[in-house]
Design a protein around this motif. Sequence first.
Motif, PDB file in Angstrom:
ATOM      1  N   SER A  79       0.811  -1.218   0.000  1.00  0.00           N
ATOM      2  CA  SER A  79       0.000   0.000   0.000  1.00  0.00           C
ATOM      3  C   SER A  79       0.843   1.266   0.000  1.00  0.00           C
ATOM      4  N   ILE A  80       2.134   1.140   0.262  1.00  0.00           N
ATOM      5  CA  ILE A  80       3.029   2.306   0.280  1.00  0.00           C
ATOM      6  C   ILE A  80       3.451   2.596  -1.155  1.00  0.00           C
ATOM      7  N   ARG A  81       2.860   3.640  -1.731  1.00  0.00           N
ATOM      8  CA  ARG A  81       3.060   3.925  -3.151  1.00  0.00           C
ATOM      9  C   ARG A  81       3.499   5.377  -3.347  1.00  0.00           C
ATOM     10  N   MET A  82       4.055   5.620  -4.503  1.00  0.00           N
ATOM     11  CA  MET A  82       4.559   6.951  -4.832  1.00  0.00           C
ATOM     12  C   MET A  82       3.402   7.901  -5.148  1.00  0.00           C
ATOM     13  N   ASN A  83       3.504   9.132  -4.673  1.00  0.00           N
ATOM     14  CA  ASN A  83       2.562  10.189  -5.016  1.00  0.00           C
ATOM     15  C   ASN A  83       2.963  10.739  -6.389  1.00  0.00           C
ATOM     16  N   VAL A  84       2.324  10.219  -7.443  1.00  0.00           N
ATOM     17  CA  VAL A  84       2.775  10.540  -8.802  1.00  0.00           C
ATOM     18  C   VAL A  84       2.399  11.953  -9.237  1.00  0.00           C
ATOM     19  N   SER A  85       1.449  12.598  -8.546  1.00  0.00           N
ATOM     20  CA  SER A  85       1.013  13.932  -8.957  1.00  0.00           C
ATOM     21  C   SER A  85       1.807  15.044  -8.286  1.00  0.00           C
ATOM     22  N   SER A  86       2.637  14.666  -7.319  1.00  0.00           N
ATOM     23  CA  SER A  86       3.405  15.665  -6.567  1.00  0.00           C
ATOM     24  C   SER A  86       4.828  15.746  -7.083  1.00  0.00           C
ATOM     25  N   GLY A  87       5.386  16.933  -7.027  1.00  0.00           N
ATOM     26  CA  GLY A  87       6.814  17.060  -7.217  1.00  0.00           C
ATOM     27  C   GLY A  87       7.521  16.656  -5.936  1.00  0.00           C
ATOM     28  N   ALA A  88       8.831  16.525  -6.010  1.00  0.00           N
ATOM     29  CA  ALA A  88       9.614  16.227  -4.805  1.00  0.00           C
ATOM     30  C   ALA A  88      10.711  17.273  -4.707  1.00  0.00           C
ATOM     31  N   ALA A  89      11.907  16.935  -5.151  1.00  0.00           N
ATOM     32  CA  ALA A  89      12.973  17.930  -5.136  1.00  0.00           C
ATOM     33  C   ALA A  89      12.833  18.912  -6.296  1.00  0.00           C
TER      34      ALA A  89
END
Length: 480
Positions: free
Chosen positions: A314-324
């Motif tokens: 269930s731990i998945r990447m937030n694909v709509s958010s930027g990171a660095a």
Amino acid sequence: PVRWEVGYMTVAPLGVSQKVIAINNQFPGPLLNVTTNWNVRVNVQNNLDEPLLLTWDGIQMRMNSWQDGVAGTNCPIPPGWNWTYQFQLKDQIGSFFYFPSLGLQRAAGGYGPVTVNNRAIVPVPFNQPDGDITLFIGDWYTKSHTELRDMLDDGKDLGIPDGILINAKGPCRYDTTLVPEGLQYEIVGVEPGKTYCFRVHNVGTSTSLNFRIQNHNMRLVEAEGTYTYQQNYTNLDIHVGQSYSFLVSMDQNASTDYYIVASPRFVSSEARWHDVNGVAILQYSNSKGSASGPLPDAPDDFYDKYYSMNQARSIRMNVSSGAARPNPQGSFRYGSINITQTFVLKNESPLRIDGKRRRTINRVSYSPPETPLRLADLHNLTGVYKTDFPTMPSNAPPRRASSVLNASYKGFLEMVFQNNETDVQTYHLDGYSFFVVGMDYGEWTPNSRGSYNKWDAISRSTTQRSSQEGGLRFWCRSTT
């Protein structure tokens, strides 16, 4: 540069005086609080009586392995010497930690937090928390790290740890029959109505831990440098070397304090394991009483072998958010990149090699050469190591060797971790991250690729391989 002096100090987190490794007389060590793209310089003075290397767990060493602080890349810092680590936090954010990487020194401490903050121009996918709280959880032995090292060298198991520490402190006296009087324990002070970012790291030696805060939801927002799809957990399994960031709102009644618990997972049925818990206190500023009663329950999954696996899935990447960077994390599109090499890495119960029990992967027990691998490459030295590490499991006779995987530069690797033991194994890719694209029980086959998550798999540096019944398998991709 930041100046750190690494030496011994005497503490008694479980009531037994022992030498631990401290940095600037702090245990845990000082916070390295930095921002994306900063250049970091840390001068480390080794005041121990043995060689030292510090490594930066989860920090990506882009095009540069020389500052990584592990035996394969760096010569150790001799006693009485100093060394300045210099690296750039290129395009990175998140919660990380540093620790000593040689000779089981981490079992004596020497660890501390690294927080990499976003640049002001890059939006964060959650409201600014009202405060930051770092928690180190981990198993702990009252034997010294040199004694533990000798046990492993003799082929012995370390056995059940003497306790679980939270921020280098023992448990509060939640049970007067189990916890002696006089132990120092961690108290986390908070304000009612505020929301805090809890940065939690498992810095132990070998024990997976379940982390929970009594009566409070934990909203997962980041894992080892990747913003996650946000969801609430009442508890989460955190394996050795893993790091998570949670948002926790102080929305409960302040009639009492609350327990913060780290308890062992995937351990034997031996009764003494049930006596080993890390327990701290969450204390509202207007609290009217002490925490009391039983600890919040650990997962009851004896008959549900998929509980922990489904939690990890269930731990998945937030694909709509930027990171660095402002561009969305989903723009990596890792699922469309062609795989250049596949490695299937299988571990099994210790095998006897030259009269001693040894851990192996693909029946090879790694023997570090006297010359670090990267120095051998730099100076074109031959005979230091061989690139003959098996890419697939076999029934070959077990052996000790300075053998390494032969990977292609700029390749895109598929790595299958297959655990045929009864213990949880944690694997860390130093200086890199990988996408955890799948996990399941049983033997991996090429047909398993049909179940890969090719869109929003979490990118991280440390993953676990459990073994329950058929065993837990991970399939990871990594750019090299």
